[in-house]
Design a protein around this motif. Structure first.
Motif, PDB file in Angstrom:
ATOM      1  N   ASP A   3      -2.670  23.158 -46.034  1.00 46.67           N
ATOM      2  CA  ASP A   3      -2.640  24.467 -46.684  1.00 46.67           C
ATOM      3  C   ASP A   3      -1.752  25.496 -46.002  1.00 46.67           C
ATOM      4  OD1 ASP A   3      -4.236  24.534 -44.442  1.00 46.67           O
ATOM      5  OD2 ASP A   3      -5.710  25.914 -45.300  1.00 46.67           O
ATOM      6  N   ARG A   4      -1.148  25.160 -44.875  1.00 49.28           N
ATOM      7  CA  ARG A   4      -0.303  26.134 -44.184  1.00 49.28           C
ATOM      8  C   ARG A   4       0.585  25.416 -43.181  1.00 49.28           C
ATOM      9  NH1 ARG A   4      -1.917  27.653 -38.918  1.00 49.28           N
ATOM     10  NH2 ARG A   4      -3.898  26.727 -38.275  1.00 49.28           N
ATOM     11  N   THR A   5       1.599  26.125 -42.705  1.00 49.21           N
ATOM     12  CA  THR A   5       2.482  25.601 -41.671  1.00 49.21           C
ATOM     13  C   THR A   5       2.467  26.541 -40.480  1.00 49.21           C
ATOM     14  OG1 THR A   5       3.948  24.507 -43.263  1.00 49.21           O
ATOM     15  CG2 THR A   5       4.854  24.955 -41.072  1.00 49.21           C
ATOM     16  N   GLY A   6       2.091  26.020 -39.329  1.00 45.00           N
ATOM     17  CA  GLY A   6       2.128  26.784 -38.094  1.00 45.00           C
ATOM     18  C   GLY A   6       3.331  26.366 -37.263  1.00 45.00           C
ATOM     19  N   GLU A   7       3.416  26.879 -36.059  1.00 43.54           N
ATOM     20  CA  GLU A   7       4.535  26.549 -35.184  1.00 43.54           C
ATOM     21  C   GLU A   7       4.055  26.468 -33.737  1.00 43.54           C
ATOM     22  OE1 GLU A   7       8.936  28.047 -35.476  1.00 43.54           O
ATOM     23  OE2 GLU A   7       7.895  29.367 -34.053  1.00 43.54           O
ATOM     24  N   ILE A   8       4.420  25.394 -33.061  1.00 41.85           N
ATOM     25  CA  ILE A   8       4.139  25.218 -31.641  1.00 41.85           C
ATOM     26  C   ILE A   8       5.461  24.935 -30.934  1.00 41.85           C
ATOM     27  CG2 ILE A   8       1.825  24.312 -32.087  1.00 41.85           C
ATOM     28  CD1 ILE A   8       2.956  21.507 -31.385  1.00 41.85           C
ATOM     29  N   TYR A   9       5.397  24.854 -29.623  1.00 38.74           N
ATOM     30  CA  TYR A   9       6.532  24.366 -28.856  1.00 38.74           C
ATOM     31  C   TYR A   9       6.255  22.939 -28.411  1.00 38.74           C
ATOM     32  CZ  TYR A   9       8.774  28.972 -28.132  1.00 38.74           C
ATOM     33  OH  TYR A   9       9.406  30.175 -28.292  1.00 38.74           O
ATOM     34  N   SER A  10       7.134  22.003 -28.790  1.00 37.71           N
ATOM     35  CA  SER A  10       7.202  20.744 -28.072  1.00 37.71           C
ATOM     36  C   SER A  10       8.011  21.008 -26.809  1.00 37.71           C
ATOM     37  CB  SER A  10       7.889  19.675 -28.927  1.00 37.71           C
ATOM     38  OG  SER A  10       7.144  19.400 -30.098  1.00 37.71           O
ATOM     39  N   VAL A  11       7.962  20.086 -25.877  1.00 31.41           N
ATOM     40  CA  VAL A  11       8.622  20.314 -24.591  1.00 31.41           C
ATOM     41  C   VAL A  11       9.617  19.198 -24.308  1.00 31.41           C
ATOM     42  CG1 VAL A  11       8.264  20.540 -22.089  1.00 31.41           C
ATOM     43  CG2 VAL A  11       6.649  21.587 -23.697  1.00 31.41           C
ATOM     44  N   LEU A  22       9.193  15.424 -25.898  1.00 29.63           N
ATOM     45  CA  LEU A  22       9.941  15.312 -27.146  1.00 29.63           C
ATOM     46  C   LEU A  22      11.246  14.566 -26.885  1.00 29.63           C
ATOM     47  CD1 LEU A  22      10.126  16.251 -30.180  1.00 29.63           C
ATOM     48  CD2 LEU A  22      11.490  18.170 -29.312  1.00 29.63           C
ATOM     49  N   ALA A  23      11.524  13.569 -27.702  1.00 30.68           N
ATOM     50  CA  ALA A  23      12.796  12.853 -27.599  1.00 30.68           C
ATOM     51  C   ALA A  23      13.920  13.711 -28.167  1.00 30.68           C
ATOM     52  CB  ALA A  23      12.710  11.523 -28.340  1.00 30.68           C
ATOM     53  N   ASN A  24      15.135  13.449 -27.733  1.00 25.64           N
ATOM     54  CA  ASN A  24      16.285  14.180 -28.275  1.00 25.64           C
ATOM     55  C   ASN A  24      16.378  13.970 -29.776  1.00 25.64           C
ATOM     56  OD1 ASN A  24      17.123  15.171 -25.790  1.00 25.64           O
ATOM     57  ND2 ASN A  24      18.386  13.372 -25.342  1.00 25.64           N
ATOM     58  N   THR A  25      16.571  15.054 -30.493  1.00 25.70           N
ATOM     59  CA  THR A  25      16.653  14.969 -31.942  1.00 25.70           C
ATOM     60  C   THR A  25      17.559  16.065 -32.471  1.00 25.70           C
ATOM     61  OG1 THR A  25      15.388  15.050 -34.011  1.00 25.70           O
ATOM     62  CG2 THR A  25      14.589  16.414 -32.195  1.00 25.70           C
ATOM     63  N   THR A  26      18.239  15.768 -33.558  1.00 23.42           N
ATOM     64  CA  THR A  26      19.085  16.781 -34.202  1.00 23.42           C
ATOM     65  C   THR A  26      18.335  17.473 -35.330  1.00 23.42           C
ATOM     66  OG1 THR A  26      19.986  15.094 -35.692  1.00 23.42           O
ATOM     67  CG2 THR A  26      21.201  15.537 -33.645  1.00 23.42           C
ATOM     68  N   GLU A  27      17.155  16.969 -35.671  1.00 16.93           N
ATOM     69  CA  GLU A  27      16.349  17.554 -36.735  1.00 16.93           C
ATOM     70  C   GLU A  27      15.227  18.393 -36.143  1.00 16.93           C
ATOM     71  OE1 GLU A  27      14.912  14.394 -39.136  1.00 16.93           O
ATOM     72  OE2 GLU A  27      16.895  13.822 -39.881  1.00 16.93           O
ATOM     73  N   ARG A  28      14.775  19.375 -36.919  1.00 22.34           N
ATOM     74  CA  ARG A  28      13.648  20.182 -36.465  1.00 22.34           C
ATOM     75  C   ARG A  28      12.393  19.298 -36.444  1.00 22.34           C
ATOM     76  NH1 ARG A  28      12.039  25.689 -36.181  1.00 22.34           N
ATOM     77  NH2 ARG A  28       9.800  25.980 -36.561  1.00 22.34           N
ATOM     78  N   PRO A  29      11.724  19.196 -35.303  1.00 21.63           N
ATOM     79  CA  PRO A  29      10.540  18.332 -35.229  1.00 21.63           C
ATOM     80  C   PRO A  29       9.358  18.923 -35.986  1.00 21.63           C
ATOM     81  CG  PRO A  29      10.911  19.446 -33.142  1.00 21.63           C
ATOM     82  CD  PRO A  29      12.087  19.788 -34.007  1.00 21.63           C
ATOM     83  N   ALA A  30       8.459  18.042 -36.398  1.00 19.03           N
ATOM     84  CA  ALA A  30       7.277  18.487 -37.134  1.00 19.03           C
ATOM     85  C   ALA A  30       6.128  17.525 -36.901  1.00 19.03           C
ATOM     86  CB  ALA A  30       7.577  18.581 -38.629  1.00 19.03           C
ATOM     87  N   TYR A  31       4.930  18.102 -36.821  1.00 22.74           N
ATOM     88  CA  TYR A  31       3.672  17.353 -36.825  1.00 22.74           C
ATOM     89  C   TYR A  31       3.038  17.521 -38.191  1.00 22.74           C
ATOM     90  CZ  TYR A  31       3.100  16.444 -31.809  1.00 22.74           C
ATOM     91  OH  TYR A  31       3.224  15.976 -30.533  1.00 22.74           O
ATOM     92  N   TYR A  32       2.496  16.446 -38.737  1.00 24.56           N
ATOM     93  CA  TYR A  32       1.759  16.518 -39.997  1.00 24.56           C
ATOM     94  C   TYR A  32       0.301  16.232 -39.695  1.00 24.56           C
ATOM     95  CZ  TYR A  32       6.245  16.690 -42.332  1.00 24.56           C
ATOM     96  OH  TYR A  32       7.506  17.068 -42.738  1.00 24.56           O
ATOM     97  N   THR A  72       1.265  12.161 -38.306  1.00 20.26           N
ATOM     98  CA  THR A  72       2.681  11.892 -38.103  1.00 20.26           C
ATOM     99  C   THR A  72       3.210  12.859 -37.072  1.00 20.26           C
ATOM    100  OG1 THR A  72       2.885  11.198 -40.409  1.00 20.26           O
ATOM    101  CG2 THR A  72       4.922  11.699 -39.240  1.00 20.26           C
ATOM    102  N   ARG A  73       3.904  12.357 -36.074  1.00 19.83           N
ATOM    103  CA  ARG A  73       4.368  13.203 -34.999  1.00 19.83           C
ATOM    104  C   ARG A  73       5.828  12.911 -34.681  1.00 19.83           C
ATOM    105  NH1 ARG A  73       0.423  11.858 -30.261  1.00 19.83           N
ATOM    106  NH2 ARG A  73      -1.009  12.230 -31.997  1.00 19.83           N
ATOM    107  N   PRO A  74       6.503  13.826 -33.989  1.00 19.61           N
ATOM    108  CA  PRO A  74       7.904  13.590 -33.635  1.00 19.61           C
ATOM    109  C   PRO A  74       8.053  12.425 -32.660  1.00 19.61           C
ATOM    110  CG  PRO A  74       7.295  15.909 -33.372  1.00 19.61           C
ATOM    111  CD  PRO A  74       6.031  15.145 -33.562  1.00 19.61           C
TER     112      PRO A  74
END
Length: 284
Positions: free
Chosen positions: A208-216, A24-34, A44-46
């Motif tokens: 239909d839903r939003t899950g959560e993973i860890y980017s590294v 994951l690149a440095n970001t000030t926003e919460r990352p998300a995958y679509y 769409t990925r971070p």
């Protein structure tokens, strides 16, 4: 240089390859995958950043890698599945096999296989339903939040809450199918070499839903392992979540990578990963 060795204080020489991983690149926003399951729109990925790191040969680690220490282990495992591309056969035949394997290796009182992915890049590019390409991004499938939530999503409320009162884990079982894994094997990071700040909570947005993973996020202290030329009768177990905070591995990270030592013309990797809930609740 594509391979070498490192001498540890135990005088065990670890061979390695130099692999490039996407972090994951440095970001000030919460990352998300679509995620678009029907592929009607691009995924769409971070934003990512590449790092070349040593990826060590887990076969010569000196002592067997374990789920409780490093968060991963290798075992042999025979299967009666004849076609891993048939999801009904996988659920009917392979899920029970995986449940018995994980139960035996962990001492769990209850194991439930609940999901799987089959991966083959050429078949995925042809648009075959249910087939994905290897994931070339360092990540972990579950977080402090989404591990327990997935149990609540999958099981009746009363049963889920009862089981969550005790230790539970999410363990993936990964194996090659049909041919050895050579061109894009799976690398797993030693949980002992990771810090909590390396794990960045990331939204996984489905229609239909939003899950959560860890980017590294990259950390030079991270230590990656793989098992070269894994065979179809071998399986790797990797821990994606553990509810206990007692010094055991709780999370790790994994990513496919392009092995620079793969022989020319090696067949594309074909693999299956199966996710399991692993409960250590007292037997009923």
């Amino acid at each position: 240089m594509t391979h070498g060795s490192e001498e540890r204080h135990t005088k065990v020489a670890l061979t390695y390859v130099e692999g490039t991983l996407n972090y994951l690149a440095n970001t000030t926003e919460r990352p998300a995958y679509y995620i678009n399951p029907d592929r009607s729109a691009p995924q769409t990925r971070p934003e990512q950043t590449k790092q070349t790191v040593p990826i060590y040969n887990g076969r010569d680690a000196g002592e067997p890698l374990s789920l409780d220490k490093q968060g991963l282990m290798l075992t042999t495992h025979e299967t009666k599945v004849t076609n891993f591309y048939n999801p009904e056969e996988v659920k009917a035949v392979y899920y029970p096999e995986v449940e018995q394997l994980v139960k035996k290796l962990t001492g769990a009182t209850k194991v439930m296989a609940f999901d799987h992915n089959v991966r083959c890049a050429p078949r995925a590019k042809q648009g075959e339903v249910g087939i994905s390409s290897p994931v070339l991004f360092a990540h972990n499938d579950y977080t402090v939040k989404s591990g327990p939530q997935r149990v609540r999503d999958m099981l009746p409320a009363e049963e889920a809450e009862k089981l969550l009162q005790h230790r539970f884990a999410v363990i993936n079982v990964w194996r090659p199918i049909r041919v050895p894994a050579q061109d894009t094997p799976l690398a797993v990071c030693d949980a002992q070499s990771m810090e909590q700040k390396d794990f960045i909570a990331t939204d996984l947005k489905f229609p239909d839903r939003t899950g959560e993973i860890y980017s590294v996020a990259y950390n030079p202290e991270q230590r990656w392992f793989y098992f070269p030329r894994m065979q179809p009768d071998e399986a790797m177990l990797l821990k994606c979540y553990d509810s206990m905070e007692d010094g055991r591995a709780r999370f790790t990270a994994h990513s496919a990578f392009n092995d620079p030592t793969a022989p020319a013309g090696a067949p594309p990797r074909e693999s299956i990963e199966t996710r399991t809930f692993v409960f250590f609740a007292p037997a009923a």
